[in-house]
Structure formats: C-alpha cells, structure tokens
Design a protein around this motif. Structure first.
Motif, PDB file in Angstrom:
ATOM      1  N   ALA A   1       0.838  -1.208   0.000  1.00  0.00           N
ATOM      2  CA  ALA A   1       0.000   0.000   0.000  1.00  0.00           C
ATOM      3  C   ALA A   1       0.870   1.254   0.000  1.00  0.00           C
ATOM      4  O   ALA A   1       0.611   2.211  -0.751  1.00  0.00           O
ATOM      5  N   GLY A   2       1.904   1.269   0.833  1.00  0.00           N
ATOM      6  CA  GLY A   2       2.816   2.411   0.862  1.00  0.00           C
ATOM      7  C   GLY A   2       3.548   2.581  -0.457  1.00  0.00           C
ATOM      8  O   GLY A   2       3.697   3.701  -0.962  1.00  0.00           O
ATOM      9  N   LEU A   3       3.998   1.462  -1.024  1.00  0.00           N
ATOM     10  CA  LEU A   3       4.704   1.509  -2.306  1.00  0.00           C
ATOM     11  C   LEU A   3       3.793   2.031  -3.419  1.00  0.00           C
ATOM     12  O   LEU A   3       4.184   2.915  -4.191  1.00  0.00           O
ATOM     13  N   MET A   4       2.579   1.500  -3.510  1.00  0.00           N
ATOM     14  CA  MET A   4       1.661   1.926  -4.569  1.00  0.00           C
ATOM     15  C   MET A   4       1.260   3.389  -4.403  1.00  0.00           C
ATOM     16  O   MET A   4       1.040   4.095  -5.395  1.00  0.00           O
ATOM     17  N   GLY A   5       1.164   3.846  -3.153  1.00  0.00           N
ATOM     18  CA  GLY A   5       0.900   5.259  -2.927  1.00  0.00           C
ATOM     19  C   GLY A   5       1.970   6.135  -3.542  1.00  0.00           C
ATOM     20  O   GLY A   5       1.681   7.160  -4.172  1.00  0.00           O
ATOM     21  N   ASN A   6       3.232   5.698  -3.403  1.00  0.00           N
ATOM     22  CA  ASN A   6       4.343   6.467  -3.971  1.00  0.00           C
ATOM     23  C   ASN A   6       4.439   6.310  -5.483  1.00  0.00           C
ATOM     24  O   ASN A   6       4.801   7.257  -6.194  1.00  0.00           O
ATOM     25  N   VAL A   7       4.119   5.114  -5.983  1.00  0.00           N
ATOM     26  CA  VAL A   7       4.138   4.888  -7.428  1.00  0.00           C
ATOM     27  C   VAL A   7       3.088   5.772  -8.114  1.00  0.00           C
ATOM     28  O   VAL A   7       3.377   6.435  -9.116  1.00  0.00           O
ATOM     29  N   LEU A   8       1.874   5.791  -7.569  1.00  0.00           N
ATOM     30  CA  LEU A   8       0.823   6.630  -8.158  1.00  0.00           C
ATOM     31  C   LEU A   8       1.144   8.116  -8.005  1.00  0.00           C
ATOM     32  O   LEU A   8       0.818   8.923  -8.880  1.00  0.00           O
TER      33      LEU A   8
ATOM     34  N   GLY B   1      -3.163   4.203  -1.456  1.00  0.00           N
ATOM     35  CA  GLY B   1      -2.876   3.245  -0.396  1.00  0.00           C
ATOM     36  C   GLY B   1      -4.129   2.538   0.079  1.00  0.00           C
ATOM     37  O   GLY B   1      -4.134   1.317   0.276  1.00  0.00           O
ATOM     38  N   MET B   2      -5.208   3.300   0.243  1.00  0.00           N
ATOM     39  CA  MET B   2      -6.458   2.700   0.703  1.00  0.00           C
ATOM     40  C   MET B   2      -7.023   1.724  -0.329  1.00  0.00           C
ATOM     41  O   MET B   2      -7.457   0.620   0.027  1.00  0.00           O
ATOM     42  N   VAL B   3      -7.018   2.125  -1.596  1.00  0.00           N
ATOM     43  CA  VAL B   3      -7.530   1.242  -2.650  1.00  0.00           C
ATOM     44  C   VAL B   3      -6.687  -0.030  -2.730  1.00  0.00           C
ATOM     45  O   VAL B   3      -7.227  -1.144  -2.870  1.00  0.00           O
ATOM     46  N   THR B   4      -5.367   0.114  -2.620  1.00  0.00           N
ATOM     47  CA  THR B   4      -4.469  -1.052  -2.654  1.00  0.00           C
ATOM     48  C   THR B   4      -4.764  -1.990  -1.491  1.00  0.00           C
ATOM     49  O   THR B   4      -4.869  -3.211  -1.669  1.00  0.00           O
ATOM     50  N   GLY B   5      -4.901  -1.423  -0.286  1.00  0.00           N
ATOM     51  CA  GLY B   5      -5.217  -2.242   0.883  1.00  0.00           C
ATOM     52  C   GLY B   5      -6.549  -2.956   0.734  1.00  0.00           C
ATOM     53  O   GLY B   5      -6.696  -4.111   1.129  1.00  0.00           O
ATOM     54  N   PHE B   6      -7.521  -2.259   0.134  1.00  0.00           N
ATOM     55  CA  PHE B   6      -8.843  -2.854  -0.074  1.00  0.00           C
ATOM     56  C   PHE B   6      -8.761  -4.036  -1.039  1.00  0.00           C
ATOM     57  O   PHE B   6      -9.335  -5.105  -0.776  1.00  0.00           O
ATOM     58  N   ILE B   7      -8.021  -3.866  -2.124  1.00  0.00           N
ATOM     59  CA  ILE B   7      -7.889  -4.941  -3.111  1.00  0.00           C
ATOM     60  C   ILE B   7      -7.177  -6.147  -2.513  1.00  0.00           C
ATOM     61  O   ILE B   7      -7.621  -7.299  -2.675  1.00  0.00           O
ATOM     62  N   ILE B   8      -6.078  -5.900  -1.807  1.00  0.00           N
ATOM     63  CA  ILE B   8      -5.359  -7.015  -1.176  1.00  0.00           C
ATOM     64  C   ILE B   8      -6.249  -7.684  -0.128  1.00  0.00           C
ATOM     65  O   ILE B   8      -6.272  -8.911  -0.005  1.00  0.00           O
TER      66      ILE B   8
END
Length: 204
Positions: A103-110, A178-185
């Motif tokens: 989630a942290g990584l995807m937040g930075n990637v986006l 981060g929230m969307v990533t956490g939700f998907i996982i």
C-alpha cells in the motif's frame, strides 16, 4: 477492538511486525535529526518525482519510513499503534506486512505517475491508509456477521478520507492509492475460502 490495554512487553510480543515498524520509523526519524548524518538520511530518502525520473527508484520505498517533523511522525505512528495490531492479529504477520508495504509503495508509485515532476513527499500515510482499506475489505465480507466492525471502523475511514481532502500539505494521491491497494489485497486475503484454508492449516 482498537483500545490497547497491553503493557509494553505484551504489545511487542503480540504484535511484532507493528512494533518493528514503529521502532524503525522512530529510529530513522532520530537519525534524520543528527547533524550531517540527518541531512544524508533525509536527502537520500525523500520522495521527489524528478529524482525518481532520473533513475533513483529507491525513492518509491524510502519515503514510507521518513517524516517531515515530529508531529507528522507521532500522528502516523499513533495510527499504526492503534489500528495495526488488530489487522496483524487477523491477517497474520506476513500478510499484514504485505498490506502495509505494498500500500505504501503503490501510494508512492501513483504519486510519481500522477503528480508533477516537482512534487516531493514523505510519510507512512499511504501504508496506514492501506490498513484502513484492508479493514474495509474485511467489513465487506463480514457486514452481516460482524456489524460491530462496520460500526467501528467505517466512521474512522470516512473521517480520515474527508480530512485528507480538507487539510493542506497532504499527499492525497498516496492516501487514496494506499487505501484502494489495501482494499484490493484485503478482498483477496480475506475471501471466505482463504480464511477457511488458514483455519484448516492451523488445525494440522
């Protein structure tokens, strides 16, 4: 559920991943305050889109462990301290870390993909919002069997999202991603069939 009654040693024993993450963030922040050393720690780690574009891809990860000041650190670590343990207990150590880190990584990637080259950010907020997202997935699956979870966590999630858009100097992209990533996982990890498999393995 989110009221912590453990003493210090119990907390570390029961929630080792959360404890390690809090300790690591505090240690890195202390290092960032040391003259000369601190400048290097912060300078080499903060998320800057123009530097990532130049090939410094580690900056997609390192900002997760850096904070802009003491209040920034305290706010994020208090959130991790409060909400992390229950998710670590439910998901297990490795799955919890996976949710937090990705989630942290995807937040930075986006943030890199969406924000302008001059954009700079630090903080664990994207990872912490990943925890909220994972809880939202858990609420989705348990909405009929655990209504108290929905009543407890959903107002916190809604308030956190609203504050994201109202406050200044907030990386909105990292929070939402981060929230969307956490939700998907969470939808994957907490699917009833997978929960059943976890329980069967624990009984072996």
């Amino acid at each position: 559920m989110f009221v912590r009654r453990e003493n210090f040693s119990q907390y570390i024993k029961y929630y080792p991943v959360v404890s390690l993450l809090i300790a690591l963030n505090i240690l890195i922040h202390i290092m960032s305050l040391i003259p000369i050393i601190g400048d290097n720690v912060f300078g080499l780690g903060f998320g800057a889109n123009y530097l990532i574009a130049d090939g410094e891809y580690w900056r997609l990860v390192t900002p997760i462990f850096l904070h802009a000041g003491l209040l920034h650190l305290l706010f994020n670590m208090f959130s991790l301290y409060l909400f992390g343990p229950e998710l670590e207990k439910i998901a297990g150590k490795m799955r919890f870390f996976t949710i937090y880190f990705i989630a942290g990584l995807m937040g930075n990637v986006l943030t890199y993909l969406i924000q302008p080259p001059s954009y700079v950010s630090v903080g664990a907020s994207g990872a912490i919002f990943g925890i909220f997202g994972a809880f939202a997935a858990l609420v989705y699956y348990t909405r009929n069997t655990m209504p108290q979870l929905k009543q407890t966590i959903m107002p916190i999630i809604v308030i956190s999202l609203v504050m994201t858009f109202l406050q200044s100097n907030i990386n909105v992209t990292a929070h939402v991603a981060g929230m969307v990533t956490g939700f998907i996982i969470g939808l994957i990890d907490f699917h009833p069939s997978r929960i059943l498999n976890w329980r069967l393995k624990e009984k072996r």
